[in-house]
Design a protein around this motif. Sequence first.
Motif, mmCIF file in Angstrom:
data_model
loop_
_atom_site.group_PDB
_atom_site.id
_atom_site.type_symbol
_atom_site.label_atom_id
_atom_site.label_comp_id
_atom_site.label_asym_id
_atom_site.label_seq_id
_atom_site.Cartn_x
_atom_site.Cartn_y
_atom_site.Cartn_z
ATOM 1 N N THR A 132 -1.600 -8.721 2.303
ATOM 2 C CA THR A 132 -0.034 -8.653 2.383
ATOM 3 C C THR A 132 0.423 -7.048 2.157
ATOM 4 O OG1 THR A 132 0.064 -10.648 1.666
ATOM 5 C CG2 THR A 132 2.057 -9.383 1.511
ATOM 6 N N LYS A 133 -0.451 -6.377 1.155
ATOM 7 C CA LYS A 133 -0.104 -5.176 0.766
ATOM 8 C C LYS A 133 -0.670 -4.353 2.083
ATOM 9 C CE LYS A 133 -1.284 -1.596 -2.528
ATOM 10 N NZ LYS A 133 -2.424 -1.139 -3.587
ATOM 11 N N SER A 135 -0.968 -5.011 4.986
ATOM 12 C CA SER A 135 0.359 -5.241 6.292
ATOM 13 C C SER A 135 1.430 -4.637 6.012
ATOM 14 C CB SER A 135 0.565 -6.754 6.441
ATOM 15 O OG SER A 135 1.022 -7.349 5.276
ATOM 16 N N ARG A 136 1.886 -4.318 4.926
ATOM 17 C CA ARG A 136 3.093 -3.549 4.475
ATOM 18 C C ARG A 136 2.955 -2.129 4.814
ATOM 19 N NH1 ARG A 136 3.738 -6.017 -0.931
ATOM 20 N NH2 ARG A 136 4.601 -8.044 -0.673
ATOM 21 N N ASP A 140 4.884 0.152 7.553
ATOM 22 C CA ASP A 140 5.695 1.561 7.059
ATOM 23 C C ASP A 140 5.162 2.769 7.984
ATOM 24 O OD1 ASP A 140 6.847 0.129 5.191
ATOM 25 O OD2 ASP A 140 5.519 0.870 3.588
ATOM 26 N N SER A 187 10.417 -7.526 11.669
ATOM 27 C CA SER A 187 9.482 -7.984 10.798
ATOM 28 C C SER A 187 9.129 -9.377 11.277
ATOM 29 C CB SER A 187 10.032 -8.049 9.498
ATOM 30 O OG SER A 187 11.297 -8.914 9.385
#
Length: 267
Positions: A132-133, A135-136, A140, A187
């Motif tokens: 998840t991190k 993918s963020r 960005d 998103s």
Amino acid sequence: MPELPEVESIKRSLSSNIVGQKLENYKIYDHRTNRYNTKKPTIKESLSGISRKGKLLIFDFEHYSIIFHLGMSGRIQVNDKKNKHTRARFYFDKDTVNFDDIRRFGFINIIKAELKIDYLNKIGPDVLEISTKQSRIIIDKSKKSKSLIKDFILNQKYMSGIGNIYANEILFASRIHPETKVNALSSNNWKDFFNNTKKIMRLAIKNNGTTLSDMTYFLPYGEFGSNQNFLKIYSKTNCFNCEHIIDKIYINQRATYFCRKCQKLKN
DNA sequence: GAATGAACCTGCCAGC
DNA sequence: TGCTGGCAGGTTCATT
């Protein structure tokens, strides 16, 4: 064309047979395949494991890692005769592993084991392992980019493992037009993209990869992949969902297939 | 620093 | 039959 599922299938096929064997000798015949090596270290060690990141296949030894990139036409063959496309041979105590590569886009890079992590960190996270991190972070970066989504996902520095065939399939499944500016994605688009990527890659691995009509890709013991029977957009003429005629365009000189009815441009 | 395009490479196929 | 040109595409490098 070996992308993530093909390399993973090769890895799985080799792992059960070659791991544990001692490398006695190796030869790299082709200077282009050898283009990133400055030395030819002696490696007389047992193969401790085979790993993969993105499209890279890695033979792990105690002191060295041998990194293979199969390019467009590279393949690994076990106990096959040397032929005119054999660019390197690895002589293990029981089996011989060939690296064959018709078009010579592939390469072999031999590095010290302690440099492996830094080497692999130069490319983005493997799309099957994206957290998840991570993918963020990718999202960005996309907000600061003016690239088209198709270019962005093929760029291995952002994420690794996707090649042209699966890029077409993933964008079709996610109903994203390949010419969408990456900074225009919502998103929900990204959520669909990551979900479909994992889904499509897992199915392709289950099918041992995609062997196209050129028969370039097959597994180390000669078996063909069967995922070509599950492709929905690449090289097709009519849409799998709505029967509309599929458009073929070129983005960055690469064949791009999409259905203008199912994948609307929202820029 | 980011975006773009050329170059690398070989087998296959269509067109002449 | 034989030649030519186009196409396939992952990565690197030079240029903008």
